[in-house]
Scaffold this active site. Structure first.
Site, PDB file in Angstrom:
ATOM      1  NE  ARG A   1      -2.917   0.350   3.314  1.00  0.00           N
ATOM      2  CZ  ARG A   1      -2.216   0.540   4.454  1.00  0.00           C
ATOM      3  NH1 ARG A   1      -1.511   1.640   4.632  1.00  0.00           N
ATOM      4  NH2 ARG A   1      -2.235  -0.367   5.407  1.00  0.00           N
TER       5      ARG A   1
ATOM      6  CE1 TYR B   1     -18.051  11.285 -14.692  1.00  0.00           C
ATOM      7  CE2 TYR B   1     -16.673  11.173 -12.741  1.00  0.00           C
ATOM      8  CZ  TYR B   1     -17.596  10.601 -13.598  1.00  0.00           C
ATOM      9  OH  TYR B   1     -18.046   9.329 -13.333  1.00  0.00           O
TER      10      TYR B   1
ATOM     11  CG  ASP C   1      -9.641  16.442 -14.050  1.00  0.00           C
ATOM     12  OD1 ASP C   1      -9.020  15.931 -14.998  1.00  0.00           O
ATOM     13  OD2 ASP C   1     -10.558  15.857 -13.444  1.00  0.00           O
TER      14      ASP C   1
ATOM     15  CE  LYS D   1     -12.930   8.555 -18.113  1.00  0.00           C
ATOM     16  NZ  LYS D   1     -12.754   8.635 -16.725  1.00  0.00           N
TER      17      LYS D   1
HETATM   18  O1  P1T Z   1     -13.759   7.501 -13.463  1.00  0.00           O
HETATM   19  P1  P1T Z   1     -12.542   7.932 -12.717  1.00  0.00           P
HETATM   20  O2  P1T Z   1     -11.283   7.279 -13.156  1.00  0.00           O
HETATM   21  O3  P1T Z   1     -12.737   7.895 -11.233  1.00  0.00           O
HETATM   22  O4  P1T Z   1     -12.291   9.474 -13.114  1.00  0.00           O
HETATM   23  C1  P1T Z   1     -13.168  10.499 -12.765  1.00  0.00           C
HETATM   24  C2  P1T Z   1     -13.007  11.640 -13.727  1.00  0.00           C
HETATM   25  C3  P1T Z   1     -12.221  12.712 -13.356  1.00  0.00           C
HETATM   26  N1  P1T Z   1     -12.034  13.778 -14.168  1.00  0.00           N
HETATM   27  C4  P1T Z   1     -12.592  13.821 -15.382  1.00  0.00           C
HETATM   28  C5  P1T Z   1     -12.365  15.013 -16.258  1.00  0.00           C
HETATM   29  C6  P1T Z   1     -13.385  12.762 -15.837  1.00  0.00           C
HETATM   30  O5  P1T Z   1     -13.916  12.848 -17.067  1.00  0.00           O
HETATM   31  C7  P1T Z   1     -13.608  11.641 -14.992  1.00  0.00           C
HETATM   32  C8  P1T Z   1     -14.455  10.491 -15.402  1.00  0.00           C
HETATM   33  N2  P1T Z   1     -15.306  10.766 -16.488  1.00  0.00           N
HETATM   34  C9  P1T Z   1     -16.152   9.878 -17.084  1.00  0.00           C
HETATM   35  C10 P1T Z   1     -16.297   8.611 -16.686  1.00  0.00           C
HETATM   36  C11 P1T Z   1     -16.919  10.415 -18.232  1.00  0.00           C
HETATM   37  O6  P1T Z   1     -17.466   9.635 -19.030  1.00  0.00           O
HETATM   38  O7  P1T Z   1     -16.962  11.640 -18.369  1.00  0.00           O
END
Ligand code: P1T
Length: 385
Positions: free
Chosen positions: A53, A105, A177, A202
């Site tokens: 961890r 998001y 972000d 992503k």
């Molecule tokens: O899904 P996760 O890995 O926890 O990420 C969250 C997140 C954070 N910041 C941005 C700009 C994001 O687009 C996302 C996740 N977004 C999607 C799942 C979506 O389809 O927009």
């Protein structure tokens, strides 16, 4: 890789954080599938590896690789993008205030609004396409400004340098972000941000097979704080996910170039179509922050939002008729996806806020993949018909 050489981005994408394994010479960083490490005497171990961890060599390699790509000194990896965000929010104390970009998001908004607000973190949402909004929203309790650029899903663009200047004048930490741009197109730390956040699910992952998150920073003190919370709260990724992400970053620059090539074609096609009311893409001359996009980003990315003609049922029919673009949440993978933000990714944003932003029933969001562009255009043409 020579640690003192000044390698270009594509070279660092392949090599940064990784060198042949010291025991075997293995070229690829091994998947250190271990939860713990032998100690020769209590408290005597091969720093920093006492428990997975706290640290794992496959994760260490990924953290160094992502730090290099964002022109940062330290990378920290997490089990998801929202886990990375939660780690930053854990640095705040009850009574602190934060400024949150008004177009983020849905899950990022939900984390602030439904989880951290309950623990005494006050927040104000702001349209940060106007950097002066910082001066209007900040109080003497404001400790953090968190925003996306380009935003999800309206693809608005904020001037990172201007926001950072306003925030730093008041001692506020700035977190960008950078998920939509990826480090290929935009490096927020170089523009004055203190923290860069990624959903590595992503573009960084790029193959729709890993959920992950990352933070990148330069400051020693901030790094120590975040590293402490990473270990104490424990939302770390497993070594297999780190290995998949390390494989992915090697091709990140190639993939993102192709995403941009294809998105430019799709955006131009949509803009000329009579069934489309409006197209939002930072690479179009019609984008309201086109000048800033030119200054701040290398290219405009692979994400497009569009308002279709008609109503909700027309949007639904269009999405169902697509064959190459799959209806799914997420983005940034090699395969093209499409989604309906009001029903899917931004359902947790209150309706009035969605309407104010333009997230209407006829808004659809495309994540343009790396397929042959002619096939993508034909798919859209047929589905619009
Ligand atoms: O899904 P996760 O890995 O926890 O990420 C969250 C997140 C954070 N910041 C941005 C700009 C994001 O687009 C996302 C996740 N977004 C999607 C799942 C979506 O389809 O927009």
């Amino acid at each position: 890789m020579d640690p003192n050489a000044n390698y270009a981005f594509a070279t660092r994408a392949v090599h940064a954080g990784q060198s042949p394994d010291p025991t075997t010479g293995a070229i690829t960083t091994p998947v250190y599938q271990t939860s713990t490490y032998a100690q020769s005497s209590p408290g005597v171990f091969k720093e920093p590896y006492d428990y997975s961890r706290s640290a794992n060599p496959t994760r260490t390699a990924l953290e160094a690789n992502l730090a290099s790509l964002e022109d940062g000194r330290y990378g920290l990896c997490f089990s998801s993008g929202v886990a990375a965000m939660a780690t930053v929010l854990h640095t705040l104390n009850p009574g602190d205030h934060m400024i949150l970009g008004d177009d983020v998001y849905g899950g990022s908004f939900r984390l602030v609004d439904k989880v951290f607000a309950k623990h005494g973190i006050d927040y104000t949402t702001c349209d940060l396409t106007d950097a002066d909004a910082i001066d209007r929203a900040a109080t003497d309790k404001t400790k953090l400004v968190w925003f996306e650029t380009p935003t999800n899903p309206m693809l608005r663009v904020a001037d990172i340098r201007a926001v950072a200047e306003r925030a730093h004048a008041r001692g506020i930490t700035v977190c960008v972000d950078n998920t939509f741009a990826s480090p290929v197109l935009q490096r927020p730390l170089a523009l004055g941000a203190d923290i860069v956040c990624h959903s590595s699910t992503k573009y960084i992952g790029g193959h729709a097979d890993v959920v992950g998150g990352a933070l990148i920073v330069n400051d020693d003190g901030l790094h120590e704080k975040l590293r402490f919370i990473q270990n104490a709260a424990g939302a770390v990724p497993g070594p297999w996910d780190c290995a998949l992400l390390l494989r992915s970053t090697k091709t990140l620059p190639l993939r993102v170039e192709r995403h941009c090539d294809n998105a430019e074609k799709v955006a131009a096609f949509l803009e000329g179509h009579k069934r489309v009311r409006g197209v939002i893409y930072p690479g179009l001359e019609s984008h309201p922050q086109r000048e800033l996009v030119r200054r701040q980003m290398c290219r405009a990315g692979g994400m497009i939002s569009a308002h279709l003609q008609g109503g909700l049922e027309d949007a639904r029919k269009f999405l169902e008729a697509l064959r190459l673009f799959t209806i799914a949440e997420s983005l940034g993978g090699v395969e093209s996806l499409v989604e309906h933000p009001a029903i899917m990714t931004h359902a947790s944003v209150p309706k009035e806020q969605r309407e104010k932003l333009g997230i209407s029933d006829t808004l659809v969001r495309f994540s343009v993949g790396i397929e042959d562009p002619a096939d993508l255009l034909a798919d859209i043409e047929r589905a619009l018909g």
